[in-house]
Motif scaffolding. Structure first.
Motif: not given
Length: 379
Positions: A307-334
């Motif tokens: 599993x990713x560390x939460x620090x990593x997850x939050x840092x990457x989470x910030x970036x997705x809002x700064x791009x011309x990208x519509x992430x309509x769904x996310x599938x988290x698999x483990x």
């Protein structure tokens, strides 16, 4: 949808390339009413997740979350379609220490109960919209020249209305390279990704330059007003890209959307700086694709026992809002239940729009692949 308390299938969703969906609810044997679902029904009759949670299981250590408060601090400027910023409110409702992360099985139980209550507040229309986004059933605007020119003019007006410190980076980029920062192609990308909502597109454009300046302060000033190139990456960042941590699936999903794949087991980053560079480069490349801008994208994160560390997850989470990208769904698999801690933590802090478009899948590799296939994702 599998109900763990009754060990029964309570809903089956099936759709073909035309996105015709049929839903069988209450009991899995109702699938008999839809003959074309009979094969799926037979598979589901014997389907029982083979994983369980050990009573003593705890989450991965995340000391960086407790020692670095800036991880959650600087998120108020990002654009979110739900109109809300990242918040600690739900985490506090769950009674988590410092409002951060579920550390124990009891923490996890409270977090999931809070999330269930939050989801129950959704209206019928909001539930439907979330499901439509997950399976890819969304109206796409026809782009006539007159329509595009009108929206571009409206976008310019919205950009002029924005003031304050968060716009300084955008203004600087316009002075450095107006052909890029104010270019038609660049602005259209953000309009498409926001379904031509000019207010959201304007906010995302400003956030793009704000975050770019914040994340990469050591680059020359000219870097702010151009795309990141592979040659801009540090050796460590190049290694992350070449290792395959971020990938684009060779096939689209059933709705024709681009599928982004994140393989945590291949994440060999040494510093957060190198990871940011690699992620910015990867997402930037995808966001310049007109098809991805129009149809949106789907993310699949596969931890493979890491599993990713939460620090990593939050840092990457910030970036997705700064791009011309519509992430309509996310599938988290483990393949282990450790992902439940990460999923619960992420859902606690993101906005409602994102929260209920996150689907989690756990079990054996075969069970996960089958789950993804039911959402039209080729495995």
């Amino acid at each position: 949808a599998w109900c763990p308390s009754t060990n029964k299938i309570i809903a089956v969703v099936s759709f073909n390339n035309a996105l015709y969906r049929n839903i069988a609810t209450s009991q899995h044997n109702k699938c008999a009413e839809w003959p074309h679902l009979s094969e799926t029904s037979e598979k589901l009759r014997s389907f029982t997740p083979s994983v369980s949670v050990a009573p003593t299981m705890s989450s991965p250590s995340l000391n960086e979350m407790k020692t670095n408060p800036t991880i959650l601090k600087d998120l108020s400027h990002v654009d979110q379609r739900a109109g809300k910023d990242f918040s600690l409110a739900l985490a506090k409702k769950a009674g988590l220490q410092n409002g951060l992360y579920p550390e124990t099985e009891e923490d996890l139980k409270r977090a999931e109960e809070v999330l269930t209550k939050e989801f129950a507040k959704f209206s019928t229309n909001e539930h439907e919209e979330a499901m439509f986004d997950v399976v890819g059933f969304r109206h796409v605007e026809e782009e006539s020249d007159a329509f595009l020119n009108t929206k571009l003019a409206e976008l310019d007006q919205e950009l002029h209305k924005i003031a304050g410190n968060r716009k300084k980076a955008y203004d600087a980029a316009c002075k450095l390279n107006p052909d890029y920062a104010q270019g038609r192609k660049f602005r259209l990308a953000f309009l498409r990704s926001k379904q031509f909502d000019v207010k959201k597109a304007a906010s995302a454009i400003v956030s793009h330059f704000h975050l770019k300046q914040k994340f990469f302060p050591n680059y020359p000033p000219s870097f702010l007003a151009r795309e990141m190139k592979f040659t801009d990456l540090s050796p460590d960042a190049r290694e992350i890209v070449e290792a395959g941590y971020f990938q684009v699936s060779p096939s689209k999903d059933a709705a024709g959307r681009t599928v982004l794949f994140f393989a945590a087991a291949l994440n060999k980053y040494r510093t957060m700086e190198s990871l940011k560079q690699a992620f910015w480069y990867f997402i930037g490349c995808i966001s310049r694709n007109e098809e991805a801008q129009t149809t949106g994208v789907v993310g699949v994160a596969y931890s493979g026992g890491k599993p990713e560390k939460m620090a990593v997850a939050f840092e990457l989470q910030k970036m997705k809002y700064a791009f011309a990208m519509d992430i309509q769904a996310a599938h988290l698999c483990e393949t282990t239940m450790a992902m439940r801690f990460l999923v619960a933590a992420q859902k606690l802090y993101v906005d409602n729009f994102t929260r209920f478009r996150m689907q989690e899948h756990s079990g054996t590799r075969e069970e996960i692949h089958f789950a993804l296939q039911t959402y039209g994702i080729n495995t």
